[in-house]
Enzyme design. Structure first.
Site, PDB file in Angstrom:
ATOM      1  N   GLU A  46       0.874  -1.178   0.000  1.00 55.70           N
ATOM      2  CA  GLU A  46       0.000   0.000   0.000  1.00 55.70           C
ATOM      3  C   GLU A  46       0.908   1.225   0.000  1.00 55.70           C
ATOM      4  O   GLU A  46       1.580   1.517   0.980  1.00 55.70           O
ATOM      5  CB  GLU A  46      -0.906  -0.021   1.235  1.00 55.70           C
ATOM      6  CG  GLU A  46      -1.859   1.158   1.302  1.00 55.70           C
ATOM      7  CD  GLU A  46      -2.731   1.106   2.561  1.00 55.70           C
ATOM      8  OE1 GLU A  46      -3.087  -0.003   3.012  1.00 55.70           O
ATOM      9  OE2 GLU A  46      -3.040   2.187   3.095  1.00 55.70           O
ATOM     10  N   ASP A  57      -4.568  10.408   9.391  1.00 55.33           N
ATOM     11  CA  ASP A  57      -3.310   9.834   9.822  1.00 55.33           C
ATOM     12  C   ASP A  57      -2.760  10.457  11.089  1.00 55.33           C
ATOM     13  O   ASP A  57      -2.851  11.658  11.308  1.00 55.33           O
ATOM     14  CB  ASP A  57      -2.280   9.953   8.701  1.00 55.33           C
ATOM     15  CG  ASP A  57      -2.552   8.955   7.595  1.00 55.33           C
ATOM     16  OD1 ASP A  57      -2.606   7.749   7.904  1.00 55.33           O
ATOM     17  OD2 ASP A  57      -2.755   9.378   6.448  1.00 55.33           O
TER      18      ASP A  57
END
Lengths: 257, 399
Positions: A46, A57
């Site tokens: 990924e 994030d």
């Protein structure tokens, strides 16, 4: 059959998807990292497309993203780096990132280019269901790319089934409502994963957020096809000297080799 | 097929939160439940008579509304038009921000939330949030850019005195954009018990619409006050500064569908629009997604969000609310800008001819008055969004 579909056909347990930020730790380390991930047992790569404002994030991936940006990473540069990746990379590659840089690149141009270089699927956390259905989904599918939706313990069943039906490749189960890189209480996660397991969803399930070592990887594999590791690997890269050696040690640790 | 709101209805975005092509809710799945609940409930709650009564009573007795509409005689003579000042600086806590926080705290209680988070730039929204949290006994955490914590020390102290926790945002430019990122991340990490009080008309739907509605009390009062003073509810111009755009949204709201009223939004040009140190989003930005909505965003050609600059922390933002993006693109609004230097000059000038020390943000709005080509018959309302106490340190450097 797509590379992701093939993978899950051949391997239904302990599928390991490892996240890395493109252009981190060095602008030109992207392909080297992908190659060592493949060589050391990762099943899916990924690749994070760095963004200045990554809302989903935590600090580790934020820092690696800013670092990659200051190294000079852009989507243009990334696609150049990936243009020959299929000469050496045979496992599925999915791109993860946020909508804004893609819109500036041009959404259609982005999907076309991604397909051209051999990318298999997309994870775009800030592309929600409504927008996917009403505009962007068609372009993604027309280009033959898999799209992987996120689901959380809070996602209602009906919506979860819909997200599953629109996803292909796999479904990304966020272990709890949180940003990346946070520790999790796995007893609660287990209840959620068991519920997902019993739903007989169309897609294989990979669990992400909070998976960091062999113990957490083993724990979620009881209920799902595998897991996604991100922040823990970025942390290892940040500390390690040699990308190849760091990757080997890290994956050996997680897979228990 | 894009679901756009094709009719020019500035007061009502589409069901999915679009003003023209701007708006929407580009949020990660982790926020879906919270945002969806808010979307399903906000209009219902805001239209409930008991809710309206509770908010109105607080606005009257706690905030001090209605705020006066003051005829600025000396300024009017100088500019050559009739200039009225909507005195939001006289609100409790010193700015319009509390109109929104009062509404949202009552709404948060109705949603059963126990904890409030907020972002703040100049600290006005942080103070307004800390204030209503103290009033309603809610835990309060405010995210504020590290750079803003330094330049807005009095407001940081106020928030702490009011019992709030102030968390420095250390990422990126360490200003409002990053404080907003941190607040959204905090919300993702504890969504169930927490309500996020966004301070401007930005963020995912329904925030831009909800905040505009809570701020619309400004223009509602303007209309009745103008009617009382002049026998006509409609001014020729409404002028307001714009960062994210909450005071402008409130000041414009009840005039949005009155084409005779010119709506003038003033952005912060920093050292000059094209100096590389600016926050004039409509002039420098392109279409993009920031903080969960599609709007105009200052960014690189690669889609990385730029660090803006303004002397005023409250306007130091690389985006603009989707309503304003739509006003700009449809040309319903006139978007001008004022530099740091012009804003400072206006702040001193207004202080000395009207006896009102405005906030640095508000000072930008005054700077454009001479450029509007006003006629003696024109009736101009300037939204005096906040007072300058918090900017004393900056003002003292320029005495």
């Amino acid at each position: 059959m797509s590379r992701l579909e093939n993978l899950f056909k051949e391997q239904s347990k302990r599928v390991l998807n490892v996240y890395c930020t493109a252009g981190y730790p060095h602008l030109n380390s992207t392909l080297q990292i992908m190659e060592s991930l493949q060589a050391n047992g990762a099943n899916i790569i990924e690749l994070g497309m760095p963004y200045s404002d990554p809302l989903a994030d935590g600090e580790v991936i934020q820092t690696s993203s800013l670092h990659a940006l200051s190294n000079g990473m852009t989507l243009q540069v990334l696609f150049e780096q990936l243009s020959e990746m299929r000469k050496t990379i045979h496992i599925p590659v999915v791109l993860m990132g946020y909508m804004n840089p893609i819109l500036q690149f041009g959404f259609e141009a982005f999907c076309t280019r991604a397909k051209e270089v051999g990318v298999d699927g997309l994870i775009l956390p800030d592309l929600p269901l409504f927008e996917f259905e009403n505009s962007y989904g068609k372009t993604i599918k027309d280009n033959g790319l898999d799209f992987i939706f996120l689901v959380t313990p809070e996602t209602p069943e009906q919506r979860l089934r819909k997200l599953d039906s629109l996803s292909s490749g796999f479904l990304y189960a966020v272990s709890s409502s949180a940003t990346t890189g946070k520790d999790k209480d796995f007893s609660q996660v287990a209840v959620y994963l068991e519920r997902l397991q019993k739903m007989n969803l169309k897609n294989p399930i990979l669990v992400g957020f909070g998976i960091k070592d062999k113990q957490s990887f083993d724990a979620v594999n009881e209920f799902t096809q595998g897991a996604i590791i991100g922040s823990a690997y970025i942390n290892a890269l940040a500390k390690g000297e040699d990308v190849g050696e760091t990757t080997k040690q890290f994956l050996n640790g997680v897979l228990g080799n | 097929m894009q679901v756009f709101n094709t009719e020019l209805n500035y007061q009502n975005p589409s069901i999915e939160g679009y003003y023209g092509e701007f708006g929407g809710a580009y949020i990660p799945e982790m926020l879906f439940k919270n945002v969806e609940t808010l979307k399903a409930e906000y209009l219902k709650i805001m239209q409930d008579p008991a809710f309206i009564a509770e908010v109105d009573a607080l606005l009257k007795d706690y905030v001090g509304r209605p705020t006066p509409l003051f005829f600025a005689e000396r300024l009017s003579k100088e500019i050559g038009a009739n200039i009225y000042l909507k005195r939001e600086d006289l609100c409790h806590t010193g700015a319009h921000k509390i109109n929104n926080t009062i509404g949202q705290i009552v709404l948060a209680k109705r949603l059963g939330k126990t904890k409030i988070i907020a972002e703040t730039g100049a600290g006005q929204h942080g103070v307004a949030t800390a204030t209503v949290c103290a009033l309603k006994g809610m835990e309060c955490v405010v995210y504020m850019g590290e750079k803003d914590i330094e330049r807005q020390a009095p407001n940081v102290a106020r928030m702490k005195i009011l019992g709030a926790t102030v968390v420095p945002a250390k990422s990126g430019s360490k200003t409002l954009k990053d404080a907003t990122n941190e607040a959204i991340r905090a919300w993702i990490n504890e969504p169930n018990e927490t309500h996020y009080i966004i301070g401007s008309v930005v963020g995912p739907h329904p925030y831009p619409d909800m905040v505009a509605r809570f701020q619309s009390v400004i223009s509602k009062e303007m209309r009745s006050q103008l009617l009382e003073k002049l026998g006509n509810e409609l001014p020729t111009h409404v002028v307001a500064c714009v960062g994210g755009g909450s005071n402008a949204a409130g000041a414009f709201y009840h005039f949005l569908n009155e084409p005779s009223v010119a709506l003038v939004a003033v952005e912060a040009a920093g050292h000059g629009v094209y100096s590389g140190l600016s926050a004039a989003t409509t002039q420098l930005g392109t279409h993009g997604i920031l903080h969960g909505s599609k709007s105009i965003v200052m960014q690189t050609s690669d889609g990385q969000v730029l660090e803006p600059h303004s002397i005023s922390a409250g306007l130091d933002y690389p985006g603009i609310g989707p309503l304003h993006a739509f006003l700009y693109e449809s040309k319903r609004g006139t978007f001008l800008s004022a530099t740091d230097e012009e804003a400072l000059a206006s702040a001193f000038h207004i202080s000395q001819i009207e006896g009102i020390i405005p906030a640095l943000e508000t000072a930008h709005a005054f700077s454009v008055l001479p450029k509007l080509g006003l006629k003696p018959s024109d009736v101009v309302v300037v939204c005096l969004s906040g007072r300058g106490d918090k900017d004393l340190a900056t003002y003292m450097e320029h005495l």
